[in-house]
Motif scaffolding. Sequence first.
Motif, short mmCIF file in Angstrom:
data_model
loop_
_atom_site.label_atom_id
_atom_site.label_comp_id
_atom_site.label_asym_id
_atom_site.label_seq_id
_atom_site.Cartn_x
_atom_site.Cartn_y
_atom_site.Cartn_z
N LYS A 459 -49.18 0.99 34.72
CA LYS A 459 -49.93 2.42 34.97
C LYS A 459 -51.20 2.43 34.00
O LYS A 459 -51.84 3.52 34.26
CB LYS A 459 -48.89 3.45 34.86
CG LYS A 459 -47.78 3.42 35.69
CD LYS A 459 -46.74 4.70 35.31
CE LYS A 459 -45.72 5.01 36.47
NZ LYS A 459 -44.96 5.90 36.20
N LYS A 460 -51.43 1.44 33.16
CA LYS A 460 -52.26 1.49 32.10
C LYS A 460 -53.43 0.40 32.42
O LYS A 460 -53.60 -0.50 32.11
CB LYS A 460 -52.09 1.19 30.84
CG LYS A 460 -50.85 2.19 30.33
CD LYS A 460 -51.32 3.44 29.72
CE LYS A 460 -50.38 4.51 29.21
NZ LYS A 460 -50.97 5.76 28.75
N LYS A 461 -54.46 0.79 33.54
CA LYS A 461 -55.41 0.14 33.99
C LYS A 461 -56.63 0.32 33.30
O LYS A 461 -57.68 -0.21 33.53
CB LYS A 461 -55.34 0.29 35.51
CG LYS A 461 -53.94 -0.16 36.29
CD LYS A 461 -54.12 0.24 37.61
CE LYS A 461 -52.89 -0.34 38.36
NZ LYS A 461 -52.82 -0.17 39.97
N PHE A 462 -56.90 1.33 32.59
CA PHE A 462 -58.41 1.50 32.10
C PHE A 462 -58.37 0.77 30.93
O PHE A 462 -57.70 0.22 30.14
CB PHE A 462 -58.47 3.11 31.53
CG PHE A 462 -58.06 4.00 32.71
CD1 PHE A 462 -59.54 4.29 33.61
CD2 PHE A 462 -57.25 4.77 33.08
CE1 PHE A 462 -59.60 5.15 34.37
CE2 PHE A 462 -57.12 6.01 33.84
CZ PHE A 462 -58.50 5.98 34.83
N THR A 463 -59.72 0.58 30.65
CA THR A 463 -59.90 -0.60 29.49
C THR A 463 -59.89 0.40 28.25
O THR A 463 -60.08 -0.47 27.20
CB THR A 463 -61.36 -1.06 29.76
OG1 THR A 463 -62.34 -0.18 30.06
CG2 THR A 463 -61.38 -1.99 30.84
#
Length: 566
Positions: A459-463
């Motif tokens: 669920k943590k796809k942001f850079t």
Amino acid sequence: MLNFIRKCSDKSKKYKESLKKVTEIIKRRDYKQKNRIYVEAQYLEDYGFKKGTPIKYAVDIKNKRITIVPIEKSSNHVSTTTQARGKVPKEVPVIDIKNKTDITEFFNLYTDVEIQISKRQIILAVKELSNTPFTNHYLDLEKELVAFKEMEQNKQKVHGKVLNFKSAKLKKATVTKKHYAVNVKDLAKASGYDQISIYDLFATDTQENAEGDQTLSLRKTLKDKAIKTLSLFSGCGSFDKGFLDEGYDIVFANDRFEKKALQDYHIQTYKHNISNHIVMRDVMEFTEKDIPEVDFVVAGVPCVTFSPLNTKNNFRDSDSFLHPIVEQTLNIIKWSKAKSFLIENVEKFLTVKGGIILKRIKERLKDFGIITEVIDATKLGSAQKRTRAFIFGIKGGNPHLNLPPVAEYRSVADAWKGIENASQQDIYFTLTDKMLQRAKYVPQGGNITFVPERLRAKKKKFTNYCQRLKYNGQAPTITHVQDDAFLHPFTNERYLNSREVCRLFSLPDSFELIGSRTAIFEMLKNAVDYRVSSYLAKIIKEQLLSIGKNNDVSSVRKKELQLSLF
């Protein structure tokens, strides 16, 4: 046979006439649903709400009502549900709008609500307004919808007027050396940073001003007085700290109790570092009688519904054209009779829905000169790349928020210099086993993209997740240290501690945080960089003083003020 047909025709006419009379009658009943709009009834078809009809809603906090009307195109539609009443289940129209922030806020404020259904219009209103005619409100809504369509058609043009990000980026300069022009204290004395009351600046109809030299009398009047200030959404006080240290007299501050981890710890922290004048209360509850008269209003409007990282409940996706908290902020600015104001938020605050928020502020505060500025804290000597939008207004004035031509380049190493002697370094989170496995792959300046796919969080796809700070570089925008996994440059034993984060916000070591670990890092993720707030406090005070002298700040004085920061 002919007589039979005539009788049928007469019955049909009577039915149509009776139906017309029925639909002209306003249906009223208590509304029991909470935190959503839900209307289910067969007769909705007779009132213009058939299956598939596009609908729009508008929440009007001030007038205590929600209006729903049919329209040509919308993301919301009348759907159907099955009623199991009687022997045969029946499909009936249903209006169901949920998970909307403005609707939730409405029902948090008002519980005794009545629903009123008339031709092509549904009203949810507080019962005390049950006899109030709603025709004018409907017309206002129609005007809003037309205005919004026009704004959408000219979106690129409006966007260009609000802010040109590409142009701003082209002007970006890399400064790698420290620059000092003059001692801050000496310049302050030379510039005459008297404590002032903005009210005095605009009281030009006094006998003293009328009879004598206006400039001389104003300077006498302003001497030894402070800018009387009201603060909204004050949080832990990081924004107010810059204004307090510049001599502003903050007489009223406000923030609400938070049910989750934050609770009232931000209020306690504010009192510890700023003063006891903060009131813990939901801003939407205030009326004009609660608000004191002041010279200046500063408001860090909550940014969660404007942040691009918020994908669940964002104002950009709502059907409403008015943001309740923004509307109440404008109410308070008017109620306080302030002569100047400053609103802070994320960049999207300026451009969401084609710049509708800025347009609304200018509509309601027509007698103010209003400008916008997007400020990267590193341009004012901070070690954190934190960009925020500011809307600044002066009543009858020509404001500016010009940035200095040069700024000291500060790295994480610079910000943490001498930190070993500072307090509150024992407040931090440790890494879980999973995070330890990920962290060993992340170099300084790296993020989650350096971690093998098999170890990444789904669920943590942001850079911006799992970032390791670069010690000799500048920090990225700091959010919640544990939730977004901000890694220390040299160790995997822990995330950043509270004092390290405070230093990245340029906060002095004397600024202490009160509360649980989670609450402390919640406060910090919403903080305003101290160098930014200090600069704004100085440049705003200088402008207001200059209005009293000659209605403008000379280019020389502007440059002196900008260089005085460092």
